[in-house]
Design an enzyme around this catalytic site. Structure first.
Site, PDB file in Angstrom:
ATOM      1  N   TYR A  12       0.826  -1.219   0.000  1.00 46.28           N
ATOM      2  CA  TYR A  12       0.000   0.000   0.000  1.00 46.28           C
ATOM      3  C   TYR A  12       0.861   1.271   0.000  1.00 46.28           C
ATOM      4  O   TYR A  12       0.413   2.316  -0.470  1.00 46.28           O
ATOM      5  CB  TYR A  12      -0.928   0.007   1.217  1.00 46.28           C
ATOM      6  CG  TYR A  12      -2.022  -1.031   1.123  1.00 46.28           C
ATOM      7  CD1 TYR A  12      -3.209  -0.755   0.444  1.00 46.28           C
ATOM      8  CD2 TYR A  12      -1.867  -2.295   1.683  1.00 46.28           C
ATOM      9  CE1 TYR A  12      -4.209  -1.699   0.344  1.00 46.28           C
ATOM     10  CE2 TYR A  12      -2.859  -3.250   1.588  1.00 46.28           C
ATOM     11  CZ  TYR A  12      -4.026  -2.952   0.914  1.00 46.28           C
ATOM     12  OH  TYR A  12      -5.014  -3.906   0.809  1.00 46.28           O
ATOM     13  N   ASP A  32      10.049  -6.808  -4.271  1.00 44.86           N
ATOM     14  CA  ASP A  32       9.153  -7.469  -3.322  1.00 44.86           C
ATOM     15  C   ASP A  32       9.547  -8.940  -3.241  1.00 44.86           C
ATOM     16  O   ASP A  32       9.970  -9.523  -4.235  1.00 44.86           O
ATOM     17  CB  ASP A  32       7.682  -7.326  -3.732  1.00 44.86           C
ATOM     18  CG  ASP A  32       6.756  -7.432  -2.531  1.00 44.86           C
ATOM     19  OD1 ASP A  32       6.213  -6.400  -2.097  1.00 44.86           O
ATOM     20  OD2 ASP A  32       6.613  -8.566  -1.996  1.00 44.86           O
ATOM     21  N   THR A  84       5.693  -3.586   9.327  1.00 44.23           N
ATOM     22  CA  THR A  84       6.185  -3.568  10.709  1.00 44.23           C
ATOM     23  C   THR A  84       5.014  -3.919  11.632  1.00 44.23           C
ATOM     24  O   THR A  84       4.481  -3.047  12.330  1.00 44.23           O
ATOM     25  CB  THR A  84       6.771  -2.180  11.084  1.00 44.23           C
ATOM     26  OG1 THR A  84       5.850  -1.164  10.634  1.00 44.23           O
ATOM     27  CG2 THR A  84       8.124  -1.941  10.481  1.00 44.23           C
ATOM     28  N   THR A 123       6.764   2.479   9.449  1.00 45.93           N
ATOM     29  CA  THR A 123       6.572   2.978  10.814  1.00 45.93           C
ATOM     30  C   THR A 123       7.361   2.080  11.760  1.00 45.93           C
ATOM     31  O   THR A 123       7.180   0.857  11.729  1.00 45.93           O
ATOM     32  CB  THR A 123       5.080   2.915  11.187  1.00 45.93           C
ATOM     33  OG1 THR A 123       4.346   3.592  10.176  1.00 45.93           O
ATOM     34  CG2 THR A 123       4.820   3.539  12.533  1.00 45.93           C
ATOM     35  N   LYS A 208       5.796   9.924  14.325  1.00 43.37           N
ATOM     36  CA  LYS A 208       4.815   9.029  13.675  1.00 43.37           C
ATOM     37  C   LYS A 208       4.047   8.216  14.721  1.00 43.37           C
ATOM     38  O   LYS A 208       2.822   8.064  14.648  1.00 43.37           O
ATOM     39  CB  LYS A 208       5.547   8.100  12.690  1.00 43.37           C
ATOM     40  CG  LYS A 208       4.699   7.027  12.077  1.00 43.37           C
ATOM     41  CD  LYS A 208       3.652   7.570  11.122  1.00 43.37           C
ATOM     42  CE  LYS A 208       2.625   6.518  10.773  1.00 43.37           C
ATOM     43  NZ  LYS A 208       1.570   7.004   9.915  1.00 43.37           N
ATOM     44  N   ASN A 212      -0.283   8.384  15.666  1.00 43.81           N
ATOM     45  CA  ASN A 212      -1.247   7.276  15.692  1.00 43.81           C
ATOM     46  C   ASN A 212      -1.704   6.939  17.102  1.00 43.81           C
ATOM     47  O   ASN A 212      -2.829   6.473  17.299  1.00 43.81           O
ATOM     48  CB  ASN A 212      -0.672   6.049  14.983  1.00 43.81           C
ATOM     49  CG  ASN A 212      -0.796   6.210  13.472  1.00 43.81           C
ATOM     50  OD1 ASN A 212      -1.520   7.072  13.001  1.00 43.81           O
ATOM     51  ND2 ASN A 212      -0.092   5.389  12.724  1.00 43.81           N
ATOM     52  N   ARG A 215      -4.541   9.193  17.946  1.00 44.08           N
ATOM     53  CA  ARG A 215      -5.802   8.768  17.339  1.00 44.08           C
ATOM     54  C   ARG A 215      -6.391   7.563  18.077  1.00 44.08           C
ATOM     55  O   ARG A 215      -7.598   7.462  18.274  1.00 44.08           O
ATOM     56  CB  ARG A 215      -5.590   8.486  15.853  1.00 44.08           C
ATOM     57  CG  ARG A 215      -5.139   9.769  15.144  1.00 44.08           C
ATOM     58  CD  ARG A 215      -4.881   9.560  13.685  1.00 44.08           C
ATOM     59  NE  ARG A 215      -6.099   9.238  12.981  1.00 44.08           N
ATOM     60  CZ  ARG A 215      -6.130   8.562  11.836  1.00 44.08           C
ATOM     61  NH1 ARG A 215      -5.019   8.128  11.288  1.00 44.08           N
ATOM     62  NH2 ARG A 215      -7.271   8.314  11.254  1.00 44.08           N
ATOM     63  N   CYS A 262      -1.810   0.277  11.351  1.00 45.30           N
ATOM     64  CA  CYS A 262      -1.201   1.488  11.945  1.00 45.30           C
ATOM     65  C   CYS A 262      -1.716   1.756  13.355  1.00 45.30           C
ATOM     66  O   CYS A 262      -1.011   1.531  14.323  1.00 45.30           O
ATOM     67  CB  CYS A 262      -1.488   2.701  11.066  1.00 45.30           C
ATOM     68  SG  CYS A 262      -0.601   2.665   9.499  1.00 45.30           S
ATOM     69  N   LYS A 319     -11.592  -0.730   7.964  1.00 46.20           N
ATOM     70  CA  LYS A 319     -12.332   0.520   7.832  1.00 46.20           C
ATOM     71  C   LYS A 319     -13.096   0.497   6.512  1.00 46.20           C
ATOM     72  O   LYS A 319     -12.898  -0.419   5.701  1.00 46.20           O
ATOM     73  CB  LYS A 319     -11.408   1.734   7.921  1.00 46.20           C
ATOM     74  CG  LYS A 319     -10.385   1.826   6.815  1.00 46.20           C
ATOM     75  CD  LYS A 319      -9.626   3.120   6.952  1.00 46.20           C
ATOM     76  CE  LYS A 319      -9.635   3.871   5.655  1.00 46.20           C
ATOM     77  NZ  LYS A 319      -9.315   5.226   5.675  1.00 46.20           N
TER      78      LYS A 319
END
Ligand SMILES: NC(=O)c1ccc[n+]([C@@H]2O[C@H](COP(=O)([O-])OP(=O)(O)OC[C@H]3O[C@@H](n4cnc5c(N)ncnc54)[C@H](O)[C@@H]3O)[C@@H](O)[C@H]2O)c1
Length: 424
Positions: A12, A32, A84, A123, A208, A212, A215, A262, A319
């Site tokens: 992503y 990849d 991660t 992250t 970072k 998060n 949130r 995240c 989500k």
């Protein structure tokens, strides 16, 4: 200066980033470890859902500037955008799994040469640049900050709007030294139009995680307040809407839990390192992780009144309007339903999920003979369902909306018994 870059991880984050560099004139080797991903991209196609990405990747591959590969190549800069996650275990405190980052750095090592820049986008826990990446680079006799430049440049994009936000968002770049920060800034300026703020690597890592964590804590507060509102018998969604009219209040939305790679993961990176200090952060993680249990307990209460034999899960992504199921609370709800109800039949309706590991039913099969429609994800698709048509195929007309996604008055008109998280 930057003619060719190598991006490790084409998910992503890595795939949109690679395509944006490639369509802005930089030669990109996208690496990849998953052959299916490499083959799909080289054919000009994509393996994930993100608006606009297919067109961009197709253009990048056609131009010859984006080539996917299983192996890195020599380049001017290397960007690490691998997962991660946390390690799944029964431990209360979750530990970061840095094995993907470590492997990606080790894969790059044989191709590194003096003057190269290495950027960590993943992250990561505090100290990853200094204590994990720097020693690996030094093991090949390079001096970090002089021979090889190193910086952390965390991602803040919103899935569903990744391409727009990758260009317009403000970015924080934290170099191991000033020269590293400045070089990374120069590279990102290829396509980034937002502000770029330069700092040190540890500050960028913490920044970072702090974003998060803020949130996650805010959502935990919303969940706690919603649970209290339903006890009082008022509608939490209405209260939050009114509270947010205050110019300095921004309460997030409650729901069936917090998922994704995240918000449900990153706070653990702080808790793991500072278990004695991160008390509020830990409590909020636990509060949010408890929400699936609260949803299932509520269904048990409905079941005491009206027997539930089949449940239709509406949405299993973490989500709305994305295809990503990582750490989705819907999966935990499904597992808990299976544990708590004998012989329950569960069908899943999710128009976004193509992953074969889930048994996704079509609309008709999902709702046929169902006793309860349980909305766990706020996909826009659900707003256009016809309550009359769904009502005709269900066995009992009951719907439980845990996201305040639907106009429940329409379902009530179609003679549904409705329940809303944070109200009932
Ligand atoms: N997705 C988001 O919205 C988002 C937002 C901000 C930050 N992030 C962070 O960005 C990082 C990447 O997330 P993502 O969502 O892109 O993950 P992802 O799972 O979609 O993609 C990661 C890719 O890396 C590949 N990979 C694993 N190890 C590799 C290696 N050694 N070499 C090359 N490829 C390897 C995997 O096969 C996978 O295709 C994570 O740290 C995540 O927390 C993600």
């Amino acid at each position: 200066m930057f003619n060719k870059i190598c991006v490790m991880g084409l998910g992503y984050i890595g795939l949109p980033t690679s395509s944006l560099f490639a369509t802005n004139g930089i030669k990109v080797i996208g690496v990849d470890i998953n052959k299916h991903v490499v083959d799909t991209i080289n054919s000009g196609d994509i393996h994930i859902e993100e608006p606009g990405l297919k067109t961009l990747v197709s253009a990048a591959v056609k131009s010859g500037n984006l080539v996917a590969s299983l192996e890195p190549q020599e380049a001017d800069a290397f960007i690490i955008a691998v997962p991660t996650p946390f390690k799944h275990s029964d431990n209360v405190i979750k530990e970061a799994d840095m094995s993907y980052v470590e492997l990606a750095m080790k894969m790059i090592l044989p191709y590194l040469k003096k003057g190269n820049l290495v950027i960590l986008e993943s992250t990561s826990p505090i100290g990853t640049c200094e204590k994990l990446l720097k020693p690996i680079i030094e093991s090949a006799n390079f001096s970090v900050g002089e021979d090889i430049y190193l910086a952390h440049c965390p991602e803040r994009v919103l899935p569903g709007k990744i391409l727009k936000e990758a260009i317009s968002n403000a970015r924080i770049i934290g170099g191991i030294n000033e020269k590293s920060s400045k070089l990374a800034e120069k590279l990102y300026r290829t396509f980034v139009e937002g502000e770029i703020y330069l700092t040190n690597a540890t500050t960028a890592e913490m920044c970072k995680l702090m974003e998060n964590t803020y949130r996650d804590v805010n959502i935990a507060l919303a969940n706690e307040l919603a649970n209290i509102c339903s006890k009082i018998g008022i509608n939490a969604w209405e209260v939050i809407e009114y509270a947010n009219k205050h110019p300095r209040v921004n309460i997030h939305s409650p729901g069936p839990g917090v998922g994704g790679h995240c918000i449900s993961v990153d706070p653990w990176f702080i808790i793991e390192k500072f278990p004695n200090e991160a008390n509020i952060i830990k409590l909020c993680r636990i509060t949010n992780d408890n929400q699936p249990k609260n949803v299932v307990n509520f269904i048990k209460k409905i079941d005491q009144e009206i027997e539930i034999k089949k449940i239709t899960i509406m949405g299993i992504t973490y989500k709305g309007n994305v295809d990503d199921t990582r750490e989705s609370p819907a999966i935990e709800v499904i597992n808990l339903l299976k544990e708590n109800f004998d012989n329950i039949s569960i069908s899943i309706y999710d128009p976004h999920v193509k992953d074969k590991k889930f048994e996704i039913s079509n609309l008709e099969d999902a709702f046929k003979n169902s006793d309860l429609a349980l909305l766990l994800t706020n996909h826009n698709d659900f707003k256009y369902l016809s309550p009359d048509e769904i009502g005709k195929i269900m066995n009992k007309k009951i719907i439980y909306d845990t996201r305040n996604c639907l106009d429940l008055s329409k379902w009530e008109k179609a003679e549904f018994r409705t329940y809303l998280l944070g109200r009932d």
